[in-house]
Design a protein around this motif. Structure first.
Motif, short mmCIF file in Angstrom:
data_model
loop_
_atom_site.label_atom_id
_atom_site.label_comp_id
_atom_site.label_asym_id
_atom_site.label_seq_id
_atom_site.Cartn_x
_atom_site.Cartn_y
_atom_site.Cartn_z
N MET A 196 0.82 -1.21 0.00
CA MET A 196 0.00 0.00 0.00
C MET A 196 0.86 1.26 0.00
SD MET A 196 -3.24 1.12 2.21
CE MET A 196 -4.24 0.56 0.89
N ILE A 197 1.89 1.27 0.83
CA ILE A 197 2.76 2.45 0.93
C ILE A 197 3.50 2.65 -0.40
CG2 ILE A 197 4.78 3.40 2.10
CD1 ILE A 197 3.74 1.77 4.60
N ASN A 232 2.56 1.59 -3.40
CA ASN A 232 1.62 2.05 -4.42
C ASN A 232 1.34 3.54 -4.29
OD1 ASN A 232 0.66 0.21 -6.50
ND2 ASN A 232 0.09 -1.12 -4.80
N GLY A 233 1.26 4.01 -3.05
CA GLY A 233 1.07 5.43 -2.83
C GLY A 233 2.26 6.22 -3.35
#
Lengths: 245, 489
Positions: free
Chosen positions: B455-456, B458-459
């Motif tokens: 998630m990090i 992808n951010g």
């Protein structure tokens, strides 16, 4: 629901929590009050599973399970929520995406199917509205460029959507103006039910005027030195920690 | 078969789940091992090429023999024995099948497994209601299927394998082949000229907006075989085309060479959007096997106000050496480069771009996101060059590196050469370690450790991912997560 028995926590060589016991039953709201450095945040982070802290002895049980055996996300799956004193920014990840991933991870842990996009949007909009959050904030990156109050409100929206059994709120009231404080308090009160419990961690009595706890604990130097009813908070405010302990 | 499934599972565990690592068992036509004039003649004959093409290949081969392998990139690998590989491998034809029904069912099954729609009625696997995508499927050395050709032809768009184009549109191929990347440009480009086997040719006529996404899907299957593809895209005046390539290969202990050349030509007011999702087999956890990905990609913005945009998501390959570039020769032309490069375990990537501003009022944007994990090395290398006659040039470069482990490396090597004082060049670079606070925050909301990293990351890559065509963005996001599996702790 939560049973802590003679807990000792160290960071490196330094012992921060020095034999703490606490029991919280469903339907109860507890508050732990204490000065900076008393070990309140260490306790909260340890319950949530942050691995910078070593539990040297003692136990934490959550609904009969040994919490210390579980990974942080498994603890969340079991129904735990930690509201952060300093909510973290995650650039590039929208609030909506973050919440949806979190919710679906928890559902997966519990053996449930993913929530549909439509159902999820309905749930989030409803919770955001109840907490007076501008729906535009949901599209923004997690906590990026949010004011202190907005961050805390965001924590409350997350809590409402994830609907934990036990919410531990670490200094959720700090840095809030009176209006934001009231909103946050409403969020907490909405989460109080017969089957849920809340643990508030705070310096000040002021949040406790809006969220009335069943039990107040005074924490000094890694131990709970006194417990009592909500009147204990007022007594602390009047006399200060030294005299009450 | 239970044994095989178990073995696959074990392989998945050690490799971080490279799900494209299977091998298709199919009869192959192979060139004799090694590289020589005879082998080149063999390839040319197999492809039924005209004489001029053979001559061209032989000339390139002669040049290549006199050149030396480049050693300036920040990568290291054992010396390649060019005689120890096959340069042509093609699934055996059963008397030239032309309709898809006649294609070997093993091949169809392979593409099905890869999620590539080579039947026109299919849409991309897992993407509901996605737009039509035309696919050219290249299997080892040959193109096995090209879809939607008729529909594209109605719009005037030529979309076919380069081998067919050499036979059917020789004048066009002669005009543009090696017009952007000269034969002697570099060692691997020259090698490609000598032995390239297949690839895609696209021509979009004047004023036409290509009615669908075009894509080529490259698959290396055969053992000890190099893949040398050649792609040529020409966008005539005022046209627009969006093209995507994807790549996978089986898991093998030996390294395999992939040396492609991609040339793009944009005439006046034309726009080409070229996206890559590169997922060649990266090698195992200990750095054994994997593809050597030595690729030359260059666009010539030949016409006024033309535009070329490169977007790449690089997660695969053991060693990557790749610099998709833009030569901005047309006044007011625009070059863009958006890149995400992820390296894990022992992968090495040296990638970036070159923006060559030759004409006035040209602009370029470079956004590069490097993510290194495990013991990998990840280098951004980029050149921004402004020639003396190019007035009012603007460039903006942003290079961000994210370190996921404590044993990996991230390097940024920008070269800026400006010979015109009116140029405005901006360069920003950051390097950071993935934050423990961010990880814990995600985990305290129910995400597993790897999910939190994904998630990090992808951010972190958001600015680049948003440039991918919608249909592929979701897949690319998942791929980032998969590539980083096992990278934490």
């Amino acid at each position: 629901m939560l049973k802590i028995n003679d807990l000792h926590i160290s960071v490196g060589d330094k012992e921060i929590v020095k034999g703490l016991s606490l029991e919280i039953k469903p339907g109860e709201t507890h508050a732990i009050m204490g000065l900076n450095g008393a070990g309140k945040s260490t306790l909260a982070a340890t319950i949530a599973g942050r691995d910078d802290y070593d539990v040297t002895s003692g136990s934490i049980e959550f609904e009969g399970k040994d919490l210390l055996e579980l990974e942080p996300h498994e603890r969340v799956g079991e129904g735990l929520f930690l509201g952060f004193q300093y909510p973290v920014e995650i650039p590039g990840v929208s609030n909506l995406n973050f919440l949806r991933t979190a919710l679906n991870s928890i559902r997966k842990y519990r053996g449930l199917d993913e929530m549909s996009a439509a159902e999820f949007m309905k749930l989030v909009r409803e919770k955001a509205k109840a907490l007076n959050m501008d729906p535009e904030m949901l599209k923004r990156f997690v906590n990026v460029g949010f004011s202190g109050g907005e961050k805390k409100r965001n924590e409350m929206v997350q809590m409402a959507v994830l609907d934990p059994k036990l919410a531990i709120l670490d200094e959720t009231d700090s840095g809030l103006d009176i209006d934001a404080l009231k909103t946050v308090a409403e969020g907490i009160n909405a989460q109080r039910r017969d089957d849920t419990a809340i643990l508030l961690i705070t310096h000040y009595q002021r949040l406790l005027s809006y969220v009335q706890p069943d039990v107040v604990h005074v924490m000094i130097d890694g131990r709970i030195v006194k417990s009592g009813g909500k009147e204990l908070a007022l007594e602390l405010e009047e006399k200060g920690y030294a005299d009450v302990a | 078969m239970a044994g095989t499934a178990e073995a696959q599972k074990q392989i998945a565990e050690v490799t971080g789940d490279y799900k494209y690592g299977f091998v298709t068992d199919i009869d192959m036509d192979m060139a004799p091992k090694g590289l020589s004039e005879e082998v080149i003649r063999f390839i040319s004959a197999k492809k039924e090429e005209p004489e001029w093409m053979l001559e061209w290949r032989l000339k390139a081969y002669a040049m290549w023999l006199k050149m030396e392998e480049p050693d300036w990139a920040k990568v290291s690998f054992p010396k390649i024995d060019y005689q120890d590989a096959y340069y042509f491998a093609a699934p055996k034809k059963k008397d030239g099948p032309k309709s898809l029904d006649e294609v070997d069912p093993e091949l169809l099954a392979t593409y099905e497994k890869l999620g590539i729609p080579i039947r026109e009625q299919e849409v991309l696997a897992g993407v509901q209601g996605s737009a039509k995508v035309a696919v050219d499927a290249v299997f080892d050395s040959v193109s096995v299927a090209t879809t939607f050709r008729e529909e594209l032809k109605k719009a005037g768009v030529i979309f076919m394998s380069i081998s067919e184009a050499i036979r059917e549109y020789p004048d066009m191929v002669k005009k543009y082949l090696a017009s952007v990347v000269p034969v002697r440009d570099n060692y691997f480009a020259a090698l490609n000229c000598a032995v390239f086997t297949d690839g895609t040719f696209v021509y979009v006529p004047k004023g036409v907006r290509c009615p669908m996404e075009l894509s080529t899907y490259f698959r290396i299957n055969a053992e000890n075989t190099g893949q040398f593809e050649r792609t040529l895209i020409v966008a005539d005046e005022g046209s627009y085309v969006s093209y995507l390539e994807g790549c996978t290969a089986p898991m093998r202990d030996e390294n395999q060479l992939h040396a492609a050349v991609v040339e793009l030509v944009a005439l006046d007011d034309a726009e080409i959007k070229y996206s890559t999702v590169q997922n060649w087999y990266p090698g195992d956890k200990n750095g054994k096997g994997g593809i050597y990905n030595f690729v030359t990609k260059r666009a010539l913005c030949k016409g006024k106000n033309s535009k070329v945009s490169w977007t790449q998501v690089e997660t695969g390959s053991a060693v990557t050496w790749k610099y998709p570039s833009c030569v901005l020769a047309g006044e007011g032309s625009v070059g863009e480069f958006y890149s995400v490069a992820v390296t894990n375990n022992y992968q090495q990537a040296d990638t970036g771009t070159k923006m060559i501003h030759m004409a006035p009022n040209t602009r370029s944007t470079i956004i590069s996101k490097g993510i290194s994990a495990g013991k990998s090395q990840n280098t951004y290398r980029g050149l921004v060059k402004v020639l003396s006659g190019a007035e009012n040039v603007r460039n903006y470069t942003q290079c961000d590196s994210l370190l996921v482990s404590s044993e990996c490396g991230a390097h940024t090597v920008p070269y800026i050469e400006v010979k015109n004082p009116t140029a405005q060049i901006e360069h920003e670079a950051t390097t950071s370690k993935i934050s423990e606070d961010q990880l814990f925050y995600c985990r305290a909301r129910g995400l597993g450790e790897e999910e939190a990293v994904a998630m990090i990351v992808n951010g972190f890559c958001k600015e680049v991912m948003q440039h991918l065509p919608m249909e592929f963005a979701v897949e690319a996001q998942k791929l980032l997560g998969i590539s980083l599996e096992g990278s934490v702790g």
